[in-house]
Design a protein around this motif. Structure first.
Motif, PDB file in Angstrom:
ATOM      1  N   ASN A 149       0.736  -1.354  -0.012  1.00 57.36           N
ATOM      2  CA  ASN A 149       0.139  -0.193  -0.021  1.00 57.36           C
ATOM      3  C   ASN A 149       0.788   1.406  -0.104  1.00 57.36           C
ATOM      4  N   GLY A 150       2.213   1.331  -0.815  1.00 55.88           N
ATOM      5  CA  GLY A 150       2.807   2.384  -0.830  1.00 55.88           C
ATOM      6  C   GLY A 150       3.927   2.670   0.123  1.00 55.88           C
ATOM      7  N   ARG A 151       3.841   1.596   1.137  1.00 58.07           N
ATOM      8  CA  ARG A 151       5.070   1.483   1.896  1.00 58.07           C
ATOM      9  C   ARG A 151       5.996   0.610   1.542  1.00 58.07           C
ATOM     10  N   ALA A 152       7.297   1.159   1.443  1.00 53.04           N
ATOM     11  CA  ALA A 152       8.192   0.456   0.756  1.00 53.04           C
ATOM     12  C   ALA A 152       8.641  -0.898   1.712  1.00 53.04           C
ATOM     13  N   LEU A 153       8.921  -2.024   0.857  1.00 53.82           N
ATOM     14  CA  LEU A 153       9.430  -3.102   1.291  1.00 53.82           C
ATOM     15  C   LEU A 153      10.910  -3.563   1.037  1.00 53.82           C
ATOM     16  N   SER A 154      11.581  -3.891   2.073  1.00 58.24           N
ATOM     17  CA  SER A 154      12.817  -4.296   1.811  1.00 58.24           C
ATOM     18  C   SER A 154      13.189  -5.621   0.855  1.00 58.24           C
ATOM     19  N   ALA A 155      14.319  -5.879   0.259  1.00 57.57           N
ATOM     20  CA  ALA A 155      14.468  -6.901  -0.606  1.00 57.57           C
ATOM     21  C   ALA A 155      14.396  -8.153   0.366  1.00 57.57           C
ATOM     22  N   SER A 156      14.618  -8.242   1.657  1.00 60.66           N
ATOM     23  CA  SER A 156      14.639  -9.444   2.454  1.00 60.66           C
ATOM     24  C   SER A 156      12.954  -9.547   2.925  1.00 60.66           C
ATOM     25  N   PRO A 191      21.033  -6.640   1.019  1.00 61.89           N
ATOM     26  CA  PRO A 191      22.415  -6.169   1.596  1.00 61.89           C
ATOM     27  C   PRO A 191      22.542  -6.886   2.953  1.00 61.89           C
ATOM     28  N   LYS A 192      23.864  -6.918   3.221  1.00 59.61           N
ATOM     29  CA  LYS A 192      24.254  -7.463   4.479  1.00 59.61           C
ATOM     30  C   LYS A 192      23.858  -7.162   5.646  1.00 59.61           C
ATOM     31  N   SER A 193      23.239  -7.784   6.575  1.00 58.19           N
ATOM     32  CA  SER A 193      22.890  -7.278   7.968  1.00 58.19           C
ATOM     33  C   SER A 193      23.767  -6.278   8.645  1.00 58.19           C
ATOM     34  N   LYS A 194      23.193  -5.172   9.075  1.00 59.53           N
ATOM     35  CA  LYS A 194      24.163  -4.371   9.643  1.00 59.53           C
ATOM     36  C   LYS A 194      24.802  -4.831  11.107  1.00 59.53           C
ATOM     37  N   VAL A 195      25.873  -4.901  11.198  1.00 57.20           N
ATOM     38  CA  VAL A 195      26.291  -5.465  12.681  1.00 57.20           C
ATOM     39  C   VAL A 195      27.208  -4.242  13.007  1.00 57.20           C
ATOM     40  N   SER A 196      26.583  -3.655  14.223  1.00 51.23           N
ATOM     41  CA  SER A 196      27.356  -2.475  14.653  1.00 51.23           C
ATOM     42  C   SER A 196      27.392  -2.674  16.354  1.00 51.23           C
ATOM     43  N   PRO A 197      28.435  -3.351  16.566  1.00 52.84           N
ATOM     44  CA  PRO A 197      28.465  -3.744  17.889  1.00 52.84           C
ATOM     45  C   PRO A 197      28.912  -2.743  18.755  1.00 52.84           C
ATOM     46  N   PHE A 198      28.749  -2.716  20.177  1.00 53.89           N
ATOM     47  CA  PHE A 198      29.259  -1.424  20.901  1.00 53.89           C
ATOM     48  C   PHE A 198      30.680  -1.781  21.548  1.00 53.89           C
ATOM     49  N   THR A 199      31.421  -0.935  21.784  1.00 57.37           N
ATOM     50  CA  THR A 199      32.734  -1.152  22.485  1.00 57.37           C
ATOM     51  C   THR A 199      32.446  -1.433  24.034  1.00 57.37           C
ATOM     52  N   LEU A 200      33.752  -1.841  24.523  1.00 53.49           N
ATOM     53  CA  LEU A 200      33.455  -2.387  26.044  1.00 53.49           C
ATOM     54  C   LEU A 200      33.050  -1.050  26.846  1.00 53.49           C
ATOM     55  N   ASP A 201      33.779   0.246  26.412  1.00 53.76           N
ATOM     56  CA  ASP A 201      33.692   1.306  27.221  1.00 53.76           C
ATOM     57  C   ASP A 201      32.071   1.811  26.915  1.00 53.76           C
ATOM     58  N   GLU A 202      31.563   1.626  25.768  1.00 55.93           N
ATOM     59  CA  GLU A 202      30.030   1.815  25.666  1.00 55.93           C
ATOM     60  C   GLU A 202      29.391   0.874  26.548  1.00 55.93           C
ATOM     61  N   VAL A 203      29.629  -0.222  26.473  1.00 58.96           N
ATOM     62  CA  VAL A 203      28.807  -1.220  27.592  1.00 58.96           C
ATOM     63  C   VAL A 203      28.734  -0.878  28.790  1.00 58.96           C
ATOM     64  N   VAL A 204      30.062  -0.565  29.303  1.00 57.21           N
ATOM     65  CA  VAL A 204      30.091   0.005  30.752  1.00 57.21           C
ATOM     66  C   VAL A 204      29.200   1.089  30.982  1.00 57.21           C
ATOM     67  N   LEU A 205      29.185   2.104  29.969  1.00 54.47           N
ATOM     68  CA  LEU A 205      28.601   3.196  30.180  1.00 54.47           C
ATOM     69  C   LEU A 205      26.930   2.895  30.224  1.00 54.47           C
ATOM     70  N   ILE A 206      26.616   2.032  29.348  1.00 53.59           N
ATOM     71  CA  ILE A 206      25.306   1.822  29.261  1.00 53.59           C
ATOM     72  C   ILE A 206      24.675   1.085  30.611  1.00 53.59           C
ATOM     73  N   LEU A 207      25.451   0.180  31.223  1.00 51.20           N
ATOM     74  CA  LEU A 207      25.021  -0.471  32.418  1.00 51.20           C
ATOM     75  C   LEU A 207      25.359   0.277  33.776  1.00 51.20           C
ATOM     76  N   ASN A 208      26.176   1.223  33.266  1.00 52.61           N
ATOM     77  CA  ASN A 208      26.155   2.186  34.788  1.00 52.61           C
ATOM     78  C   ASN A 208      25.416   3.196  34.662  1.00 52.61           C
ATOM     79  N   THR A 209      24.512   3.174  33.495  1.00 53.87           N
ATOM     80  CA  THR A 209      23.352   4.602  33.411  1.00 53.87           C
ATOM     81  C   THR A 209      22.048   3.965  33.259  1.00 53.87           C
ATOM     82  N   VAL A 210      21.784   2.550  32.857  1.00 50.05           N
ATOM     83  CA  VAL A 210      20.417   2.034  32.718  1.00 50.05           C
ATOM     84  C   VAL A 210      19.579   1.978  34.055  1.00 50.05           C
ATOM     85  N   ARG A 211      18.296   2.003  33.872  1.00 48.72           N
ATOM     86  CA  ARG A 211      17.417   1.837  35.113  1.00 48.72           C
ATOM     87  C   ARG A 211      17.700   0.754  35.788  1.00 48.72           C
ATOM     88  N   LYS A 212      17.747   0.736  37.183  1.00 48.78           N
ATOM     89  CA  LYS A 212      18.455  -0.018  38.031  1.00 48.78           C
ATOM     90  C   LYS A 212      17.404  -1.592  37.668  1.00 48.78           C
TER      91      LYS A 212
END
Length: 388
Positions: A149-156, A191-212
């Motif tokens: 209905n006019g909404r674009a569909l991915s190749a996948s 297209p290949k699936s986008k793999v965009s992992p977090f760095t260890l520094d980003e993981v630590v930042l997320i876990l130290n900030t996320v809701r308890k």
């Protein structure tokens, strides 16, 4: 042989149909005359069953078994005469019933939606043996151009729509002995699936900030590589604190608990110290409340869409991090393990991969930057040799 029995002074029939036991209640009181009347009915019913002309709906229109037997009767009708002119929709309903035992509930729902939304409007009333390759290619071209209905569909997504169409037409051509129109139709390039992992520094930042109340949840996600359905459907009975293991044998998809993505996804995940401590803390919070490790305040399983919308994306915005879907926590676990020098075989088993092939195909480009394994180590070895 059917029998007549009584429950609460009302007669019911006990018989077998398509090899399944059936007990259908009647409104007849348990009297000699009514038993004789019911015996006459049974005699006719068994004759119809033997001849293959019995229709469950006709005799038991309010039965809970109606949907099950209606499908089986359709299959029987189809097999009783190899009619290649059967229309697309009728054959598809027969085929879907045949395939259901092989599929997970979420897969069944997905395929039924594809037929309802895309395939029935295009092919529904056409005789199955009149669908041509040109029709198939035109249909796919319309999906590429107009989408849904006019909404674009991915190749996948388009390839996912075409897959049950291919399976159905191949099966119909084999069953009714006509030439399959599905010849040399290759799937669209994805297209290949986008793999965009977090760095260890980003993981630590997320876990130290996320809701308890979600810190343990994301700690487990980042350091086990579990899929969303696996962690949301994780029961306490699958946590072995003594062996420090998590047993993965089920997942929750669209609110329904079922098997994991593939048979190979059933596995045992080892806990590191952070995961172990996080689960100990989580046990105090939710084990008295629910059978699920991670749950709502009412004790029900988490709804991943709500968690993503209300917790995950707002957190990334708050921290100024690139917007990435929660599946990247799985990619992050893989790349961090590789960077730490863990055995690829061990990593593959943790992720539920049958081999290391996918591991190197998907994540190899991230390893050099994380581990500095970029050829410089070999350069240092060569420094000790005089090559002229």
């Amino acid at each position: 042989m059917a029998s007549i029995n009584s429950r609460n002074n009302k007669l019911y029939i006990d018989f077998r149909y398509f090899g399944k036991r059936c007990r259908e209640q009647t409104l007849l009181t348990d009297t000699k005359a009514n038993r004789k009347r019911l015996a006459n009915f049974i005699e006719k019913m068994e004759a119809e069953i033997k001849l293959g002309s019995f229709e469950y709906e006709k005799h038991f229109p309010q039965s809970k078994k109606l949907a099950e037997f209606k499908a089986l009767e359709l299959i029987r009708a189809s097999n009783s005469h190899d009619d290649a002119n059967i229309n697309f929709e009728k054959f598809s309903r027969i085929w879907l019933e045949e395939m259901k035992p092989q599929w997970r509930p979420s897969q069944i729902q997905n395929v039924e939606d594809i037929f309802r939304i895309y395939l029935y409007p295009k092919f529904g009333m056409l005789p199955i043996n009149t669908i041509s390759k040109a029709m198939i290619m035109t249909f796919r071209g319309q999906l590429v151009k107009n989408g849904n209905n006019g909404r674009a569909l991915s190749a996948s997504r388009i390839n996912h729509i075409m897959t049950p169409l291919r399976m159905l037409l191949v099966e119909a051509s084999d069953r009714y002995e006509f030439e399959s129109p599905w010849k040399n139709i290759k799937p669209l390039s994805e297209p290949k699936s986008k793999v965009s992992p977090f760095t260890l520094d980003e993981v630590v930042l997320i876990l130290n900030t996320v809701r308890k109340d979600f810190k343990a949840y994301y700690t487990v996600r980042f350091f086990t590589g579990m899929r969303t359905g696996e962690i949301d459907g994780l029961p306490w009975r699958n946590i072995d604190f003594e062996r420090r293991q998590i047993i993965i044998d089920q997942a929750i998809v669209n609110g329904v608990v079922g098997p994991t993505k593939t048979a190979g996804s059933n596995r045992i995940v080892q806990m590191n110290q952070l995961v172990y401590d996080a689960l100990l803390e989580q046990r105090e919070r939710t084990q008295p409340l629910s059978d699920f490790v991670f749950c709502t305040k009412a004790g029900t399983p988490l709804n991943h869409r709500n968690v993503t919308k209300r917790v995950w994306y707002p957190l990334l915005r708050y921290l100024g991090l690139e917007k990435r879907n929660p599946y990247q926590t799985r990619h992050t676990a893989a790349t961090l393990w590789l960077a730490a020098g863990e055995s690829p075989e061990w990593i593959a088993s943790q992720l539920g991969h049958s081999s290391t092939k996918m591991l190197f195909t998907v994540y190899s480009r991230y390893v050099p930057n994380l581990t500095r394994q970029d050829g410089s180590a070999f350069d240092k070895v060569l420094e000790n040799y005089n090559i002229s």
